[in-house]
Design a protein around this motif. Structure first.
Motif, mmCIF file in Angstrom:
data_model
loop_
_atom_site.group_PDB
_atom_site.id
_atom_site.type_symbol
_atom_site.label_atom_id
_atom_site.label_comp_id
_atom_site.label_asym_id
_atom_site.label_seq_id
_atom_site.Cartn_x
_atom_site.Cartn_y
_atom_site.Cartn_z
ATOM 1 N N SER A 456 0.834 -1.203 0.000
ATOM 2 C CA SER A 456 0.000 0.000 0.000
ATOM 3 C C SER A 456 0.868 1.252 0.000
ATOM 4 O O SER A 456 0.410 2.337 -0.335
ATOM 5 C CB SER A 456 -0.924 0.009 1.214
ATOM 6 N N GLN A 457 2.123 1.105 0.385
ATOM 7 C CA GLN A 457 3.000 2.263 0.434
ATOM 8 C C GLN A 457 3.548 2.650 -0.924
ATOM 9 O O GLN A 457 4.053 3.753 -1.105
ATOM 10 C CB GLN A 457 4.178 1.979 1.389
ATOM 11 N N ILE A 458 3.508 1.738 -1.865
ATOM 12 C CA ILE A 458 4.097 2.079 -3.162
ATOM 13 C C ILE A 458 3.122 1.923 -4.314
ATOM 14 O O ILE A 458 3.439 2.277 -5.433
ATOM 15 C CB ILE A 458 5.335 1.210 -3.465
ATOM 16 N N ASP A 459 1.956 1.409 -4.060
ATOM 17 C CA ASP A 459 1.072 1.132 -5.186
ATOM 18 C C ASP A 459 -0.339 1.644 -4.914
ATOM 19 O O ASP A 459 -0.631 2.129 -3.829
ATOM 20 C CB ASP A 459 1.051 -0.385 -5.455
ATOM 21 N N ASN A 460 -1.167 1.511 -5.918
ATOM 22 C CA ASN A 460 -2.576 1.880 -5.767
ATOM 23 C C ASN A 460 -3.246 1.028 -4.712
ATOM 24 O O ASN A 460 -2.985 -0.161 -4.640
ATOM 25 C CB ASN A 460 -3.324 1.576 -7.057
ATOM 26 N N VAL A 461 -4.118 1.629 -3.959
ATOM 27 C CA VAL A 461 -4.993 0.805 -3.135
ATOM 28 C C VAL A 461 -6.357 0.832 -3.809
ATOM 29 O O VAL A 461 -7.124 1.768 -3.661
ATOM 30 C CB VAL A 461 -5.057 1.334 -1.692
ATOM 31 N N SER A 462 -6.601 -0.177 -4.602
ATOM 32 C CA SER A 462 -7.838 -0.233 -5.370
ATOM 33 C C SER A 462 -8.267 -1.688 -5.447
ATOM 34 O O SER A 462 -7.491 -2.577 -5.115
ATOM 35 C CB SER A 462 -7.606 0.321 -6.780
ATOM 36 N N PRO A 463 -9.490 -1.930 -5.881
ATOM 37 C CA PRO A 463 -9.931 -3.329 -5.950
ATOM 38 C C PRO A 463 -9.091 -4.162 -6.920
ATOM 39 O O PRO A 463 -9.109 -5.371 -6.859
ATOM 40 C CB PRO A 463 -11.379 -3.217 -6.449
ATOM 41 N N ASN A 464 -8.360 -3.504 -7.801
ATOM 42 C CA ASN A 464 -7.563 -4.257 -8.768
ATOM 43 C C ASN A 464 -6.173 -4.595 -8.255
ATOM 44 O O ASN A 464 -5.383 -5.207 -8.964
ATOM 45 C CB ASN A 464 -7.393 -3.456 -10.058
ATOM 46 N N LEU A 465 -5.869 -4.120 -7.044
ATOM 47 C CA LEU A 465 -4.509 -4.292 -6.522
ATOM 48 C C LEU A 465 -4.010 -5.730 -6.657
ATOM 49 O O LEU A 465 -2.911 -5.977 -7.145
ATOM 50 C CB LEU A 465 -4.463 -3.859 -5.046
ATOM 51 N N GLY A 466 -4.844 -6.668 -6.220
ATOM 52 C CA GLY A 466 -4.396 -8.049 -6.198
ATOM 53 C C GLY A 466 -4.119 -8.616 -7.573
ATOM 54 O O GLY A 466 -3.160 -9.347 -7.775
ATOM 55 N N GLN A 467 -4.956 -8.232 -8.541
ATOM 56 C CA GLN A 467 -4.804 -8.760 -9.887
ATOM 57 C C GLN A 467 -3.435 -8.452 -10.466
ATOM 58 O O GLN A 467 -2.891 -9.220 -11.236
ATOM 59 C CB GLN A 467 -5.891 -8.158 -10.796
ATOM 60 N N GLY A 468 -2.897 -7.316 -10.058
ATOM 61 C CA GLY A 468 -1.615 -6.917 -10.600
ATOM 62 C C GLY A 468 -0.468 -7.796 -10.129
ATOM 63 O O GLY A 468 0.595 -7.807 -10.730
#
Lengths: 540, 248, 412, 428
Positions: A456-468
């Motif tokens: 969460s410190q370097i990336d989007n916090v969005s519902p798609n986070l895991g897919q990435g």
């Protein structure tokens, strides 16, 4: 925050006033109208006005300029008086920019912000630089020197000479000399002085120096040009060496992100054999827990913000872990022995979890802030190391070590290994295998959750986070060798470093393609990954 | 025995897994038409030896020759099988979602290429042979049963039947009697003896009663190499063998 | 030999399937074209394209089922072959646009014009001819699959390792096709098609024709798959699926068998892609997304792995559900779809066909067996746990003894 | 077995009955909303769906349109481009909508174009895009490159004195085209080749370390440097986080973005980003009555005072009002009539002026340059003095500089070549 700084600044200025009586003093009566002028006209006029304020040479104007740069300077619509504004909820407290005394409150409609843009901020930065060179706080002096370095304003040379003479701190003096060199090169001083400056910058040896030297090189001729060229070659050589180190660092940093993303999977997939397509969503849940924790802290205990990640860690572990246990108990346990069905079911679960998060938190990115200790960067030689990347590497290693400890040294780890190796035997020895299954799955999910806190410190916090992350995670685990945590570690780091070494040559996209092709080819060579178990046990 | 006159010739074969020596300078020769029993405690290297012969594991060093001329270390499982070495696994391995009939049909000696099988139509001779095998392994009544539904012993037999269907020169049989009742064990021994009439056979077995009932030359393996060789009585008298078996 | 090969594909069940397909292929276009719009039985254009799309998906599912259901190769990258076939067709359709593009360039597709490409890249040559494009539809996926499979199967990459590298393959292709430098239109892909073989691609008749073509392709591939799975080759495939090393010890060169079905399956996927593109009107790198490949596997699982009809049925049903859910429950349809997958795996482990056929074939089993003994060379088909159904018969042993002595084999 | 086929048949039947019943005359006017509610684009598009629902609700409060109520039909194309085409067809053929508001990515628009053309319906496309398109059935209410990119570069050149340029973008058609245009434009302004660095990254790129450090290196060549970012939605957050941490301050190397709006910033702590720029046609901070009203209505509708508004929402606001006005003017929702009526329609925008629909189906807009503030909003630091007309065909691209678009009779052409005097691009 900025107000706080202004206060400090004022204190330091007051002290410096006492120390340097030589500077011209102006009283509030002459300064105040000048400050009020800031509110009038367009940027170009504001810029002139800043010049006028600086020309007074009076450090008292510094807080006003600082506030202007921070966007905290407002004009009262009624009388055009300019104030520093402190916001607290809907209330705006007016503070006199010279005396720093509170001058009442105002509503938003009664005041008007004095607009500022980048070029104004640059002007202010350099102006503040020369005003604060004599401040008692070495950090402020350092910042001042740096500001002058960036502004390379020849007018600052005089002030710098005085400051260098008075400076006690070696580091600050060095910075001031570098700033002076930059300013000298921008001035019309004689060649000897400039040659001297070139050599000062050469010793400085970083990108900033390089940038200045290149400018000198292109605008000068003769001996000066030659000197600059020599220094440039020198710096470029040293930078090239540092670049390699920097690349390894980037690689390790990317590797640790991959490791964090994959390590939970190394348990649920590698150890338990569950093709857990919902793994990415466990990471996502961890990230959202961080968001919730920070929201809560923001609204009820702002002081704890610096610790928000530490608070989030156990909560993320628990939340993701519990979701994991629930998934295991609810779905996966019916599917042991049908590993492919777990792929389908967990894929379904991942869709449901994504949609659940989207329904609860909305589809947009949520803001997770970086605590101060996660922000910024420091330099080792010519290498820039950002704090968040550094802490993530440290954190990934800690998680890895912790997990190793749990699996190798605790009874739970022993049970887990026993159950995964020989379920029937373990059961007959009195181990409650269903609970070990659930807890192991929970552990893997929980680890994914705390990875989410870090990501969460370097990336989007969005519902798609895991897919990435899901594909990369599987690549890492398989590349390292299923069922081997060390393989996951080495796999993640190798892929990270390889990726980062390819990127400068091939670009981000091609680099990634090459890494994928590399994995495909590597698996041909070692069909069971990097750390494959050998022996007769390995039955195809 | 010389390599040239042997059916199977292993000389100085070593295999190690992560430092563990599964086979250590193993040398063994099987003559054409011979039936040999191989015994040894757990971890003696029996299965690894089978793996080496059938091409599943490559030896680190040593020679493996079939028929005196064919170097098996350079071949893979399929070509070794085509050369005429059949193998029955320790754990009965049959195609569980095929019927008994299909299992045998798949094993029948026939061209093994994808296109040959794609256009393959079963011939009368082949049917006859499958019927014959079914009788031999006593599964005639189960021909349309899925192999998965067979009992353990029946699976063992089916696997032996598949082995015979391949019509190999050499059969490697790993613990054929494991998990069988005494009666079944005896029958299996008879079956093997029948087979040995026109095939060379290597049997790996734990069960001494079974080995004794075969009445053939015995090789004792221990820690990856041959400890003793001779008749069962002969090796039973060997002190080292007794020591190894009692685990001292 | 050939006739018996094809004859093998036929029996009552195949006949039923073929009859239904024939009805669909004839009736849908007929009801679309011949009946007036007001008629109750009129099939609207919308439904024709939609069902045409389902049919191509069904063909893709069939291809996946052939390798996964029968040979145990779990491909998480079959969408790559689908998309490659699609691109080959898309390139043909692009070249057919000619001067009707927005820039009116007779040779270059629009996206090349505005990205200042000087000339047509060499790999676009030939795609102005249909026969060449059609050949490429088969060859490009076929050759890629052959090369990939030749390496992977020879190296004995199996199980989950194979699944993951197929995923890596499609992911790498996804990234590659996203690159505008590749000359395939980048993220936008290929669109704005005008006509195919001279027929206006938006005309109702063309659409009906494409629908029928998809149906025919599906029938043809179904027959080929059926013939294969019922041949001795099919038995070998199932043997490979259930006990690969045993098959090797019987003397079968497993890698050749895998390579054969793998390549064939990739070519079928390519055909599916080629029929898909003119019907949906766009092909772009999104088709390479690993999630798409996983979805195909799910269609097959829902329908019933290891039964050809199941693959077809699963593809159609799941996609119909998706169409319906995305319109009826746009905000929460993922709950419904996700839930469906969980429920199917928990309660219908053999898919829909598995459940349906269990009851049905139990009755028929005896009779077929009798026929079989009476001399037909066809083995009993579709017994409750016949060759065609997944090898779930003894999984406990394989997975309850996980790592150390046997590595997890999650992907059979 | 029979059962399964019965189901198959049922499926087909259901599809056809859904379709069959669709054309029943209703006393509502249906409006289609075609925005992804799941998948990668949900992050941006869901907001637009909500905005449209709000606009339709408000219109109904005002009494609807032509005496009928408006009815929204929402579908989820799930960020799946072919599905966009399918859903568009479904909206028009099955649900019988009279206009569709939707799409975000270029590829989704490209995917639905043939459908709108074939079925002769209307699409209002609210997002800034690469231009190079003008279609009879589509109305482009977002910015064309000349309404966003070129003014932004002008600003940096003139106000910030930028001499060296990094053009960083996600590798897809919008950044590619925009960067092509910008490159041509910069060169026409005398910028040398070595002073332009172009970099493309994949969608959702999350590891920006190398690129940020490249930018830093590029910026240390002694000339004022700026980054022109066409980085797409999701990748921006990690990009800006890396930028902030690497200490790249707006005063040193400003970044001007064309795809970063209030919504993207809502996922970020903007304190380290103050001063970085964005170019849009609308900012939430716009200080007008209309905007305040719009924001209040939005907050009331969504029930959350922290939700932001952004440029594409304004584009929908404008587009919807234009459609309403055009329908009223034409007295019918018939697409042909609306297409004829809408050109020239002018409605208030939210930044204090009027936007008009031009014959090329693009609209007039002001261009605003804003600096990021620490509260996640933008502060306008510069704006065009008047409105800028959206240019479908860029003057800076070889293939399109001679093309114009005019959908009024008698020209009625989206790609009229002024050199050859023919409709249909540059060919013969």
């Amino acid at each position: 925050m900025s107000l706080m700084r202004s206060f400090l600044l004022l204190l330091s200025l007051a002290a410096s006033l006492l120390a340097t009586p030589a500077l011209a003093q102006s009283d509030a009566a002459t300064l105040r109208p000048l400050i009020n002028e800031l509110a009038k006209g367009k940027y170009s006029e504001t810029e002139k006005q800043i010049g006028a304020l600086v020309a007074t040479g009076d450090p008292q104007v510094a807080p006003a300029l600082e506030a202007l740069s921070d966007g905290d300077l407002y004009a009262r619509k009624a009388d055009g008086e300019v104030f520093i504004i402190k916001k607290a909820g809907k209330a705006y407290t007016l503070i006199d920019p010279l005396t720093m005394e509170t001058a009442g409150e105002a509503s938003k409609r009664e005041i008007k912000k004095i607009k500022v843009n980048n070029s104004l901020r640059r002007v202010i930065r350099s102006a503040l630089g020369s005003l604060t060179l004599m401040a008692p706080d070495p950090a402020v002096r350092m910042a001042a020197a740096e500001a002058i370095f960036k502004a390379k304003d020849p007018d600052g040379i005089e002030a710098l000479d005085a400051a260098i003479a008075a400076e006690a701190d070696d580091g600050v003096r060095k910075k001031m000399e570098e700033a002076r060199a930059a300013a000298v090169l921008n001035s019309d001083m004689d060649e000897a002085a400039k040659l001297q400056a070139v050599s000062t910058l050469g010793t400085m040896g970083n990108r900033d120096a390089l940038s200045r030297l290149i400018a000198v090189q292109s605008s000068s001729e003769g001996a000066l040009r030659e000197a600059a060229t020599t220094e440039i070659t020198k710096i470029e050589k040293s930078i090239a060496a540092w670049d390699a180190a920097q690349n390894i660092w980037y690689g390790l940093s990317l590797g640790s992100v991959l490791l964090l993303a994959a390590i939970g999977l190394a348990i649920t997939f590698g150890v338990m054999g569950v093709i857990n397509m919902a793994h990415g969503e466990m990471v996502m849940i961890g990230a959202y827990v961080t968001f919730v924790v920070q929201e809560f802290i923001r609204s009820s205990a702002p002081g704890l913000f610096e610790y928000s990640l530490f608070i989030a860690l156990p909560l993320a572990f628990l939340t993701s872990g519990l979701v994991g246990v629930a998934i295991e108990r609810g779905v996966i346990r019916w599917l042991y022995g049908r590993p492919l069905e777990t792929l389908l079911a967990t894929w379904g679960i991942s869709l449901v979890l994504q949609q659940a998060v989207r329904s609860i938190f909305g589809p947009t990115n949520r803001e997770v802030g970086n605590p101060d200790w996660m922000s910024g960067a420091f330099e080792i030689g010519q290498m820039t190391i950002t704090y968040n990347r550094m802490w993530i590497i440290v954190f990934a290693m800690l998680v890895f070590a912790g997990l190793m400890l749990v699996l190798k040294k605790t009874p739970f780890g022993l049970y887990t290994r026993a159950v995964t190796q020989n379920r029937r035997m373990a059961a007959s020895m009195g181990i409650r295998t269903p609970w070990i299954d659930a807890l192991t799955f929970g552990l893997g999910s929980g680890i994914a959750g705390i990875a989410g806190v870090a990501l969460s410190q370097i990336d989007n916090v969005s519902p798609n986070l895991g897919q990435g992350y899901i594909i990369d995670s599987f690549m890492v685990v398989v590349f390292g060798g299923v069922g081997n945590l060390w393989g996951t570690l080495v796999g993640a780091m190798t892929l990270g470093v390889v990726n980062k070494f390819l990127e400068p040559y091939a670009g981000a996209v091609l680099g990634k393609i090459f890494v994928l092709v590399f994995i495909i080819l590597f698996i041909q060579k070692r069909p069971r990954g990097l750390f494959a178990l050998k022996g007769r046990a390995v039955e195809a | 025995m010389a390599r040239s006159s042997s059916l199977l010739y292993l000389d100085g074969v070593s295999v190690s897994f992560d430092g563990f020596k599964a086979l250590n300078e193993l040398s063994l020769t099987i003559a054409p038409g011979e039936m040999r029993a191989i015994i040894g405690p757990n971890g003696a290297g029996k299965t690894t030896m089978m793996d080496v012969i059938t091409g599943k594991t490559r030896p680190d060093s040593g020679e493996v020759f079939f028929n005196g001329t064919v170097d098996l270390t350079g071949e893979d499982e399929a070509s070794i099988a085509e050369l005429g070495i059949g193998r029955k696994f320790q754990k009965p391995t049959v195609f569980e979602s095929h019927t008994v009939w299909d299992n045998l049909e798949l094993a029948l000696k026939a061209p093994r290429g994808p296109f040959a099988t794609l256009f393959h139509v079963i011939s009368g001779a082949e049917k006859k042979q499958v019927d014959h095998l079914l009788d031999l392994i006593r599964l005639g009544s189960k021909r349309n049963e899925l192999a998965a539904n067979l009992s353990h012993g029946q699976k063992q037999w089916l696997e032996i039947g598949m082995l015979l269907a391949q019509d190999p020169k050499l059969l490697l049989v790993d613990e054929p009697a494991a998990g069988m009742t005494d009666a079944e064990t005896a029958e299996t021994a008879e079956l093997l003896k029948d087979i040995a009439n026109d095939h060379s056979v290597v049997v790996v077995e734990h069960d001494m009663v079974f080995v004794r009932s075969l009445g053939v030359k015995v090789t004792v393996l221990h820690e990856g190499s041959v400890l003793a060789e001779g008749s069962l009585d002969h090796v039973s008298a060997n002190e080292r063998v007794v020591e190894v078996y009692l685990g001292r | 030999m050939m006739s018996s090969f094809l004859f093998r594909a036929m029996d009552a069940r195949a006949g039923l399937f073929l009859a239904i397909m024939a009805a669909v292929i004839i009736l849908v276009p007929a009801c679309n074209l011949l009946l007036p719009e007001g008629s109750t039985f009129h099939v609207p254009n919308y439904a024709v394209t939609l069902m045409g799309k389902y049919l191509t998906y069904a063909l893709l599912a069939l291809a996946v089922d052939l390798v996964w259901g029968y040979c145990g190769i779990l491909s998480l990258g079959h969408a790559a072959f689908f998309a490659l076939g699609g691109y080959a067709m898309g390139m043909y359709l692009m070249r057919q646009i000619g001067t009707r593009g927005v820039y009116g360039d007779p040779i270059l597709p629009d996206f090349m014009v505005f990205l200042n490409w000087g000339e047509l890249p060499w790999y676009w040559y030939g795609f102005d001819m249909f026969w060449f494009a059609a050949l490429m539809v088969l060859l490009v996926p076929g050759v890629l699959a052959f090369v990939f499979g030749w390496f992977a199967f020879r190296s004995r990459v199996t199980g989950v390792y194979l699944s993951i590298i197929t995923q890596a393959l499609t992911y790498a292709l996804l990234l590659a096709f996203f690159r505008n430098d590749m000359g395939f239109g980048g993220n936008n892909g290929l669109t704005d098609f005008k006509d195919i073989l001279g027929f206006d691609i938006q005309a109702d008749t063309t659409r009906a024709g494409l629908f029928a073509a998809s149906g025919l392709a599906l029938v043809l591939c179904f027959l080929i798959c059926r013939a294969i799975t019922r041949s001795k080759l099919g038995k070998v495939l199932v043997a490979v699926r259930d006990a690969e090393s045993r098959t090797r010890f019987l003397g079968y060169r497993v890698e050749h068998y895998k390579l054969f079905v793998w390549t064939l399956s990739a070519m079928m996927a390519g055909i599916a892609g080629a029929l898909y593109v003119p019907q949906v009107g766009i092909i772009n790198p999104g088709e390479f997304a690993p999630a798409n490949s996983i979805e195909v596997v799910i269609w097959v699982a829902v329908g019933g792995r290891g039964t050809l009809v199941g693959a077809v049925l699963g593809a159609v049903l799941v996609n119909f559900a998706k169409t319906w859910f995305t319109a009826a429950l746009p905000d929460i349809w993922l709950f419904a779809l996700g839930g469906l997958f969980v429920v199917v795996t928990l309660f219908l482990p053999k898919g829909i066909v598995g459940i349906v056929s269990q009851g049905w074939t139990a009755l028929r089993q005896r009779k077929i067996s009798e026929d079989y003994e009476a001399g037909s060379d066809e083995p009993p088909s579709q017994a409750p746990q016949s060759p065609a159904s997944p090898a779930n018969v003894s999984p406990k042993t394989s997975s309850s003894t996980l790592p150390a002595d046997a590595e997890p084999q999650p992907a059979e | 077995m029979k059962k399964t086929f019965a189901k198959l048949a049922l499926a087909g039947l259901m599809a056809s009955t859904i379709a069959g019943g669709a054309f029943a005359e209703d006393d509502t006017i249906k409006v289609g909303i075609l925005h992804s509610l799941s998948g990668t684009m949900a992050i941006s598009e869901t907001t637009l769906k909500d905005a449209m629902l709000m606009l339709i609700e408000e219109q109904n409060k005002k009494g609807g349109l032509l005496g009928k109520k408006l009815e929204a039909v929402v579908v989820d194309p799930a960020s799946d481009w072919p599905l966009f085409a399918e859903k568009a067809r479904e909206l028009i053929e099955v649900n019988g909508v009279d206009a569709v508001f939707g799409c975000w990515t270029s590829v989704s628009r490209k995917s639905v174009l043939p459908v709108f053309e074939e079925l002769n319906s209307l699409l209002f496309y609210p997002v800034q895009y690469e231009g190079e398109e003008s279609q009879r059935n589509v109305f482009y209410t977002g910015a064309a490159p000349n309404q966003q990119a070129i003014p932004a570069v002008d600003y940096l050149m003139n106000e910030e004195g930028v001499e060296r340029w990094v053009l960083a973008g996600t590798d897809y058609v919008y950044p590619r085209t925009t960067n092509k245009i910008l490159e041509a434009y910069l060169k026409s302004k005398g910028v040398a080749d070595e002073d332009i660095m172009i970099n493309y990254t994949p969608f959702g790129h999350s590891d920006w370390q190398t690129i940020v450090s490249d930018i830093k290196t590029f910026g240390s060549a002694g000339k004022k440097t700026a980054v022109v970012s066409t980085i797409n939605g999701d990748a921006n957050v990690p990009f800006y986080k890396e930028l902030g941490n690497a200490g790249i301050k707006a005063e040193d190397i400003p970044v001007v973005a064309f795809s970063v709006g209030e919504e993207e910033l809502a996922g970020l702590d903007t304190a380290p980003l103050v001063g970085h720029l964005a170019a849009w046609n609308y900012f939430q901070s716009a200080d007008t009555e209309a905007n305040a009203e719009f924001i209040d209505a939005w907050h009331a509708y969504i029930g959350d005072d922290n939700r932001v508004t952004n440029d594409p929402m304004e584009a929908h606001f404008i587009g919807f009002n234009m459609w309403v006005e055009a329908v009223e003017k034409a007295g019918t929702t018939d697409p042909d009539a609306v297409i004829d009526a809408i050109v020239g329609v002018s409605v208030p925008n939210l930044t204090g002026g009027y936007s008009a629909m031009m014959p090329n189906h693009h609209i007039t807009k002001p261009v605003l340059i804003g600096e990021i503030q620490d509260d996640g909003q933008f502060e306008t630091v510069w704006e065009t003095s008047g409105l800028v007309v959206g240019d479908a065909w860029s003057d800076y691209l070889e293939g399109s500089k001679d093309l114009i678009s005019d959908w009024r009779a008698p020209l009625s052409c989206g790609n009229f070549n002024t050199v050859t005097g023919k409709c249909g691009g540059s060919g013969s």
